[in-house]
Design an enzyme around this catalytic site. Structure first.
Site, PDB file in Angstrom:
ATOM      1  N   HIS A  19      34.854  48.027  31.208  1.00  0.00           N
ATOM      2  CA  HIS A  19      34.116  47.348  32.337  1.00  0.00           C
ATOM      3  C   HIS A  19      34.578  48.005  33.773  1.00  0.00           C
ATOM      4  O   HIS A  19      33.905  47.164  34.603  1.00  0.00           O
ATOM      5  CB  HIS A  19      35.103  45.636  32.643  1.00  0.00           C
ATOM      6  CG  HIS A  19      36.541  46.206  33.426  1.00  0.00           C
ATOM      7  ND1 HIS A  19      37.333  47.387  32.604  1.00  0.00           N
ATOM      8  CD2 HIS A  19      36.880  46.334  34.440  1.00  0.00           C
ATOM      9  CE1 HIS A  19      38.690  47.321  33.360  1.00  0.00           C
ATOM     10  NE2 HIS A  19      37.699  46.846  34.737  1.00  0.00           N
TER      11      HIS A  19
HETATM   12  C1  UD1 Z   1      38.032  44.472  39.578  1.00  0.00           C
HETATM   13  C2  UD1 Z   1      38.035  45.682  39.851  1.00  0.00           C
HETATM   14  C3  UD1 Z   1      38.680  45.874  39.031  1.00  0.00           C
HETATM   15  C4  UD1 Z   1      39.710  46.109  37.988  1.00  0.00           C
HETATM   16  C5  UD1 Z   1      38.838  44.637  37.518  1.00  0.00           C
HETATM   17  C6  UD1 Z   1      39.368  43.630  37.263  1.00  0.00           C
HETATM   18  C7  UD1 Z   1      37.191  46.429  42.542  1.00  0.00           C
HETATM   19  C8  UD1 Z   1      36.393  46.414  43.280  1.00  0.00           C
HETATM   20  N1  UD1 Z   1      37.364  45.534  41.272  1.00  0.00           N
HETATM   21  O1  UD1 Z   1      36.786  44.846  38.957  1.00  0.00           O
HETATM   22  O2  UD1 Z   1      39.289  47.563  39.943  1.00  0.00           O
HETATM   23  O3  UD1 Z   1      39.895  46.476  37.261  1.00  0.00           O
HETATM   24  O4  UD1 Z   1      38.645  43.489  38.354  1.00  0.00           O
HETATM   25  O5  UD1 Z   1      39.487  42.582  36.056  1.00  0.00           O
HETATM   26  O6  UD1 Z   1      37.787  44.790  42.914  1.00  0.00           O
HETATM   27  N2  UD1 Z   1      32.097  38.514  37.216  1.00  0.00           N
HETATM   28  C9  UD1 Z   1      31.620  37.192  36.503  1.00  0.00           C
HETATM   29  N3  UD1 Z   1      32.639  35.954  36.671  1.00  0.00           N
HETATM   30  C10 UD1 Z   1      33.925  36.572  37.110  1.00  0.00           C
HETATM   31  C11 UD1 Z   1      34.186  37.865  37.725  1.00  0.00           C
HETATM   32  C12 UD1 Z   1      33.366  38.464  38.007  1.00  0.00           C
HETATM   33  O7  UD1 Z   1      31.068  37.048  35.790  1.00  0.00           O
HETATM   34  O8  UD1 Z   1      35.000  35.922  36.645  1.00  0.00           O
HETATM   35  C13 UD1 Z   1      30.458  38.998  36.914  1.00  0.00           C
HETATM   36  C14 UD1 Z   1      29.715  39.399  37.952  1.00  0.00           C
HETATM   37  O9  UD1 Z   1      28.420  39.733  38.046  1.00  0.00           O
HETATM   38  C15 UD1 Z   1      30.617  40.589  39.250  1.00  0.00           C
HETATM   39  C16 UD1 Z   1      30.900  42.028  38.535  1.00  0.00           C
HETATM   40  O10 UD1 Z   1      31.130  40.599  37.188  1.00  0.00           O
HETATM   41  O11 UD1 Z   1      29.315  41.288  40.305  1.00  0.00           O
HETATM   42  C17 UD1 Z   1      32.045  42.779  38.703  1.00  0.00           C
HETATM   43  O12 UD1 Z   1      33.445  42.023  39.162  1.00  0.00           O
HETATM   44  P1  UD1 Z   1      34.007  42.011  40.840  1.00  0.00           P
HETATM   45  O13 UD1 Z   1      35.199  41.407  40.535  1.00  0.00           O
HETATM   46  O14 UD1 Z   1      33.852  42.878  41.615  1.00  0.00           O
HETATM   47  O15 UD1 Z   1      34.634  43.897  39.910  1.00  0.00           O
HETATM   48  P2  UD1 Z   1      36.044  43.921  38.298  1.00  0.00           P
HETATM   49  O16 UD1 Z   1      34.543  44.734  37.874  1.00  0.00           O
HETATM   50  O17 UD1 Z   1      35.784  42.577  37.489  1.00  0.00           O
HETATM   51  N1  UDP Z   2      42.950  41.619  29.322  1.00  0.00           N
HETATM   52  C1  UDP Z   2      43.014  40.138  29.376  1.00  0.00           C
HETATM   53  N2  UDP Z   2      41.758  39.917  28.696  1.00  0.00           N
HETATM   54  C2  UDP Z   2      40.354  40.547  28.456  1.00  0.00           C
HETATM   55  C3  UDP Z   2      41.145  41.384  27.936  1.00  0.00           C
HETATM   56  C4  UDP Z   2      41.705  42.234  29.486  1.00  0.00           C
HETATM   57  O1  UDP Z   2      44.057  39.330  29.354  1.00  0.00           O
HETATM   58  O2  UDP Z   2      39.521  40.271  27.646  1.00  0.00           O
HETATM   59  C5  UDP Z   2      43.836  41.709  30.445  1.00  0.00           C
HETATM   60  C6  UDP Z   2      45.173  42.707  29.807  1.00  0.00           C
HETATM   61  O3  UDP Z   2      45.901  42.694  28.718  1.00  0.00           O
HETATM   62  C7  UDP Z   2      45.792  43.769  30.825  1.00  0.00           C
HETATM   63  C8  UDP Z   2      44.704  43.188  31.938  1.00  0.00           C
HETATM   64  O4  UDP Z   2      43.933  41.689  31.804  1.00  0.00           O
HETATM   65  O5  UDP Z   2      46.825  43.283  30.628  1.00  0.00           O
HETATM   66  C9  UDP Z   2      44.005  44.455  32.205  1.00  0.00           C
HETATM   67  O6  UDP Z   2      43.132  44.454  33.020  1.00  0.00           O
HETATM   68  P1  UDP Z   2      41.732  44.564  33.539  1.00  0.00           P
HETATM   69  O7  UDP Z   2      41.305  46.130  32.050  1.00  0.00           O
HETATM   70  O8  UDP Z   2      40.843  43.820  33.764  1.00  0.00           O
HETATM   71  O9  UDP Z   2      41.572  45.570  34.857  1.00  0.00           O
HETATM   72  P2  UDP Z   2      42.373  47.023  34.860  1.00  0.00           P
HETATM   73  O10 UDP Z   2      43.964  46.925  34.817  1.00  0.00           O
HETATM   74  O11 UDP Z   2      41.327  47.955  34.386  1.00  0.00           O
HETATM   75  O12 UDP Z   2      42.522  47.062  36.403  1.00  0.00           O
END
Ligand code: UD1
Ligand code: UDP
Length: 352
Positions: free
Chosen positions: A203
């Site tokens: 992701h």
């Molecule tokens: C964010 C964090 C990242 C973390 C991740 C955990 C930042 C800069 N990044 O990344 O460090 O690892 O969360 O999962 O804060 N979207 C949906 N539905 C949702 C959420 C997101 O469709 O409920 C889609 C949207 O298209 C959005 C994209 O995911 O633009 C990215 O979401 P965003 O929260 O900006 O960043 P993450 O990749 O989730």
């Molecule tokens: N996780 C979850 N469902 C998923 C993928 C990840 O519950 O489909 C949990 C995972 O067990 C971990 C946390 O989300 O505890 C990690 O989040 P993510 O990978 O989104 O972000 P990061 O840790 O890279 O910031």
């Protein structure tokens, strides 16, 4: 004591669940959900499964550019802080929600506790690296998960108010795994046998927003021949479609799952392929070899100890590691004793 917790993204719900359970026994906690993650399987499922109290405020900020998200969060967070007048603000990790909460608390001169402080990838192109450096430098309490994090802070001149309490994700994992194993039916649902599949997640922006990297990763997973279960983050879903990439039959695609299902998938898999920070550590906790789809990691201990290998988005490295990377045996415990949350509560109580 009145504490204001700011969370917004999936891993923050998990970290806060562990800490809030302890905090609430002796303090008043106001929870602010920025709305950064909003789909049910990215947000609600964690509140339900982990029994996190409903947020007192949901700012409904949603997705957008970094400036839009962070700016909109700050406007709304400041209003909440002025109204609630907390004794301390708590932020977690390295997301845009962390930065927005951190800057607002700092400007309003409210003590700021950063949980998971001091981590560094030394890659400033990552939004997460910018968020964590900026937050650490305005924090009043820096709760680190590892000794490496303490060293990183020292190298940036931060030596005061650094508390190496251990990793709150380890607390969460220990507490929720037992419950997950009773409640999750994911193995039956997906018809999976213990030890026969690899668990994958992708992701991170550096992989999804770069067509070449995402294409390499998809090709490597497809051609590895391994049975891989891949819960997809909505960001990845969007870019796979945009770049017209598809998976072959050995890959089982599912929507992102809750924490219970994730823990059970981790516990019963053969190995893990991921670019997630949290999952690299959970792989270590569960004693599973981890192949990390990044060029660097903040969780250097998992790599040094031989349980985690960096494969980046390199086709050869990923396929080779999927086929050959193995590890078993004893581990050093780098992440504390599962009581990081308790340590945080005690330190805040003594110092506020
Ligand atoms: C964010 C964090 C990242 C973390 C991740 C955990 C930042 C800069 N990044 O990344 O460090 O690892 O969360 O999962 O804060 N979207 C949906 N539905 C949702 C959420 C997101 O469709 O409920 C889609 C949207 O298209 C959005 C994209 O995911 O633009 C990215 O979401 P965003 O929260 O900006 O960043 P993450 O990749 O989730
Ligand atoms: N996780 C979850 N469902 C998923 C993928 C990840 O519950 O489909 C949990 C995972 O067990 C971990 C946390 O989300 O505890 C990690 O989040 P993510 O990978 O989104 O972000 P990061 O840790 O890279 O910031």
């Amino acid at each position: 004591m009145k504490l204001l917790t700011i969370i917004g993204a999936r891993p923050q719900f998990i970290k806060a669940a562990a800490v809030s359970r302890k905090l609430r026994t002796q303090n008043e906690e106001i929870i602010v959900h920025t709305g950064q993650h909003y789909d049910d399987n990215m947000s609600k499922v964690f509140f339900d499964e982990l029994e996190i109290p409903m947020p007192d405020y949901n700012l409904n900020v949603g997705s957008g550019s970094h400036g839009t998200m962070t700016g909109n969060m700050m406007i709304k967070i400041e209003e909440v802080m002025l109204k609630e007048k907390p004794d301390c603000v708590i932020v977690y990790g390295d997301t845009n929600s962390t930065l927005a909460g951190g800057v607002c608390a700092s400007k309003l001169l409210i003590p700021l506790a950063h949980i998971e402080a001091g981590l560094r990838s030394f890659n400033k192109k990552m939004p997460e690296e910018q968020n964590r450096i900026l937050t650490d430098h305005v924090s009043s309490f820096l709760f680190t998960p590892t000794e490496t994090a303490v060293e990183n802070l020292k190298n940036e001149g931060i030596i005061n108010n650094v508390y190496n309490v251990g990793d709150v994700m380890y607390d969460a994992c220990l507490h929720y795994l037992k419950i997950a194993e009773k409640r999750s039916t994911i193995l039956e649902k997906l018809n999976l046998n213990k030890g026969e599949y690899i668990l994958g997640t992708v992701h991170r922006a550096e992989n999804t927003n770069d067509p070449l990297r995402l294409k390499n990763i998809v090709r490597a997973l497809n051609e590895s021949g391994a049975k891989i279960v891949l819960p997809l983050h909505p960001r990845t879903k969007k870019y796979l479609k945009q770049y017209n990439l598809s998976f072959s039959d050995n890959i089982k695609i599912i929507d992102a799952v809750g924490y219970h299902d994730t823990l059970v998938l981790e516990k019963n898999c053969r190995k893990i392929v991921t670019d997630s920070g949290g999952i690299q550590k959970e792989a270590y906790f569960m004693k599973k070899p981890c192949i990390t789809l990044r060029d660097e990691s903040e969780w250097v201990e998992t790599i040094k100890s031989g349980w985690n290998i960096l494969a980046g988005a390199d086709y050869e490295k990923i396929t080779n590691a999927i086929q050959n990377f193995e590890k078993n045996g004893e581990q050093i415990n780098y992440y504390g004793n599962g009581k990081a949350s308790e340590g945080i509560c005690n330190i805040l109580k003594e110092n506020l």
